[in-house]
Design a protein around this motif. Sequence first.
Motif, PDB file in Angstrom:
ATOM      1  N   ASP A 118       0.830  -1.205   0.000  1.00  8.64           N
ATOM      2  CA  ASP A 118       0.000   0.000   0.000  1.00  8.64           C
ATOM      3  C   ASP A 118       0.864   1.256   0.000  1.00  8.64           C
ATOM      4  O   ASP A 118       0.556   2.249  -0.673  1.00  8.64           O
ATOM      5  N   PHE A 119       1.964   1.213   0.778  1.00 11.79           N
ATOM      6  CA  PHE A 119       2.861   2.363   0.837  1.00 11.79           C
ATOM      7  C   PHE A 119       3.485   2.614  -0.532  1.00 11.79           C
ATOM      8  O   PHE A 119       3.590   3.745  -0.996  1.00 11.79           O
ATOM      9  N   ARG A 120       3.877   1.521  -1.197  1.00 21.14           N
ATOM     10  CA  ARG A 120       4.501   1.659  -2.511  1.00 21.14           C
ATOM     11  C   ARG A 120       3.512   2.228  -3.526  1.00 21.14           C
ATOM     12  O   ARG A 120       3.862   3.087  -4.337  1.00 21.14           O
ATOM     13  N   ARG A 121       2.266   1.752  -3.496  1.00 18.30           N
ATOM     14  CA  ARG A 121       1.254   2.276  -4.413  1.00 18.30           C
ATOM     15  C   ARG A 121       1.037   3.779  -4.198  1.00 18.30           C
ATOM     16  O   ARG A 121       0.916   4.545  -5.147  1.00 18.30           O
ATOM     17  N   LYS A 122       1.014   4.180  -2.926  1.00 15.96           N
ATOM     18  CA  LYS A 122       0.809   5.606  -2.619  1.00 15.96           C
ATOM     19  C   LYS A 122       2.004   6.427  -3.053  1.00 15.96           C
ATOM     20  O   LYS A 122       1.852   7.520  -3.614  1.00 15.96           O
ATOM     21  N   LEU A 123       3.223   5.913  -2.807  1.00 13.82           N
ATOM     22  CA  LEU A 123       4.427   6.636  -3.195  1.00 13.82           C
ATOM     23  C   LEU A 123       4.501   6.798  -4.707  1.00 13.82           C
ATOM     24  O   LEU A 123       4.859   7.861  -5.220  1.00 13.82           O
ATOM     25  N   LEU A 124       4.139   5.755  -5.452  1.00 13.65           N
ATOM     26  CA  LEU A 124       4.165   5.812  -6.905  1.00 13.65           C
ATOM     27  C   LEU A 124       3.039   6.681  -7.465  1.00 13.65           C
ATOM     28  O   LEU A 124       3.120   7.135  -8.604  1.00 13.65           O
ATOM     29  N   GLY A 125       2.002   6.907  -6.682  1.00 10.11           N
ATOM     30  CA  GLY A 125       0.870   7.696  -7.159  1.00 10.11           C
ATOM     31  C   GLY A 125      -0.149   6.879  -7.920  1.00 10.11           C
ATOM     32  O   GLY A 125      -0.997   7.436  -8.627  1.00 10.11           O
ATOM     33  N   LEU A 126      -0.093   5.547  -7.780  1.00 14.48           N
ATOM     34  CA  LEU A 126      -1.072   4.702  -8.464  1.00 14.48           C
ATOM     35  C   LEU A 126      -2.486   4.941  -7.949  1.00 14.48           C
ATOM     36  O   LEU A 126      -3.460   4.696  -8.663  1.00 14.48           O
ATOM     37  N   ASP A 127      -2.579   5.395  -6.690  1.00 21.48           N
ATOM     38  CA  ASP A 127      -3.907   5.658  -6.128  1.00 21.48           C
ATOM     39  C   ASP A 127      -4.560   6.882  -6.776  1.00 21.48           C
ATOM     40  O   ASP A 127      -5.736   7.144  -6.552  1.00 21.48           O
ATOM     41  N   LYS A 128      -3.784   7.648  -7.585  1.00 20.10           N
ATOM     42  CA  LYS A 128      -4.321   8.851  -8.232  1.00 20.10           C
ATOM     43  C   LYS A 128      -4.653   8.624  -9.703  1.00 20.10           C
ATOM     44  O   LYS A 128      -5.181   9.522 -10.365  1.00 20.10           O
ATOM     45  N   CYS A 129      -4.303   7.461 -10.246  1.00 19.06           N
ATOM     46  CA  CYS A 129      -4.602   7.212 -11.662  1.00 19.06           C
ATOM     47  C   CYS A 129      -6.117   7.206 -11.866  1.00 19.06           C
ATOM     48  O   CYS A 129      -6.845   6.722 -10.998  1.00 19.06           O
ATOM     49  N   ASN A 130      -6.588   7.840 -12.967  1.00 15.08           N
ATOM     50  CA  ASN A 130      -5.852   8.088 -14.187  1.00 15.08           C
ATOM     51  C   ASN A 130      -5.381   9.542 -14.324  1.00 15.08           C
ATOM     52  O   ASN A 130      -5.065   9.979 -15.429  1.00 15.08           O
ATOM     53  N   ALA A 131      -5.310  10.266 -13.229  1.00 18.16           N
ATOM     54  CA  ALA A 131      -4.648  11.563 -13.227  1.00 18.16           C
ATOM     55  C   ALA A 131      -3.172  11.287 -12.935  1.00 18.16           C
ATOM     56  O   ALA A 131      -2.632  11.612 -11.883  1.00 18.16           O
TER      57      ALA A 131
END
Length: 422
Positions: free
Chosen positions: A32-45
């Motif tokens: 979860d931390f990695r997804r947040k750091l990469l910004g995957l939680d903000k896709c498709n922006a």
Amino acid sequence: MAGILLVAWTMYLILAPSTSNASPAPQNKSHDFRRKLLGLDKCNACIGTSICKKFFKDEIRFARWMSAQPNLSSEDLQSYEGNYSDNTAGLRPVVLSHLMSPLLHEISDNSICTSADKGKSCSIEAILRATPRFQSWVRSNLLLPSMVKGLATPMLRCPSQRLLDRIVRRYFEVIDVGSMQMKHFTEKDKLRLLYTLAVNQQPLILQMFPGTEGWPFLRYHGSCGRMMVWAGSRPLRSMFSSPLERRADIAYQLIHITQSLRSNSLQFNLYYTSVSEDMFGTLDDSRVFIIDTSTIGIIDLQEGSPPDEDLQSEYIDVFSCLSGSCARPPPCKTVRAVQSFILLCKHVLHNLIGPNDAPSAQLPKAAVRELAICADQSQTDQRIICAVQALKDTLRSLRPCSALYGYRLLPVGDVCACMPIN
């Protein structure tokens, strides 16, 4: 007896603590931390997902992996050093960079929500999709100048249709690359491209003008969420205390790069809108590259620039300020032919080879004068161009031929000779 045991077992199942309330496993926390750091939680922006598999297979790693602790994950860093490993080239240094710093991303995301009167919490993607600008993207199979008008990205200050076609044709965050039309783009793909154009042009420049075709840009590996990955290098400032001959070689390359951006076979004039030492880097063989392309403007010398009209309100929207600033570069018609040389000489070459060294490590006096002329914007274009060429000729004579400059070495029998750069 069997009945008693059955009742006891039933009561245990009812009263036993539910595993669904247990704390997440450490592995899930890290994921979860990695997804947040990469910004995957903000896709498709975001930029795209072309290289996500390599992140989650640990083929791309941060050189200094950050713990999933709040005090570390809140660091306002835009880029990190990393390593990229595969079966063909072993371990390679890379740069892992957000489109902008986490703080600016947060401010930008909040501005999207407030633009729709949603406070500071909203579906960013839903708001961007509902804008008239994005709806024009949905209806079109071509990227047209009117669809990017009002964006603050320097390369879009005066875009020709040929430039926009190249953006689409070289955009490899989609499955089918190579077409000038966006028929194969999903709405998700179109939103990602529009968002990238609005926030930071860096990944697009690296795709449009790859180093494999002779451009002075590092290799772009791909993106995951809001994180992009390109080849690593050493900062130019690390060479400022080097011997004069080495600094002269770097200065020579910087002038040559700037000339090639202005005059090339594609007839695109790539010019600097601002310059700093952090814009450039070097590799182990002493070759110089541009590592920050976010401030490069582009003028189409073949098709020319569209008329620079005053922006109408319909072209100013939430996308116009997503980069953290609503300011647009000056009109293309005001860009001087020598603008890049003036900025380079004033902000980089002056510190690299300027008259601040000990007398034994200084340039010849004539070269110092030419450097001063180059940095003086009150001089005529012709005078500056002549000064740049004279300075380049002097620097050429100071460049040594040794193993330190591997990019210029050519095998000749049992020895090596230096290959000149025109």
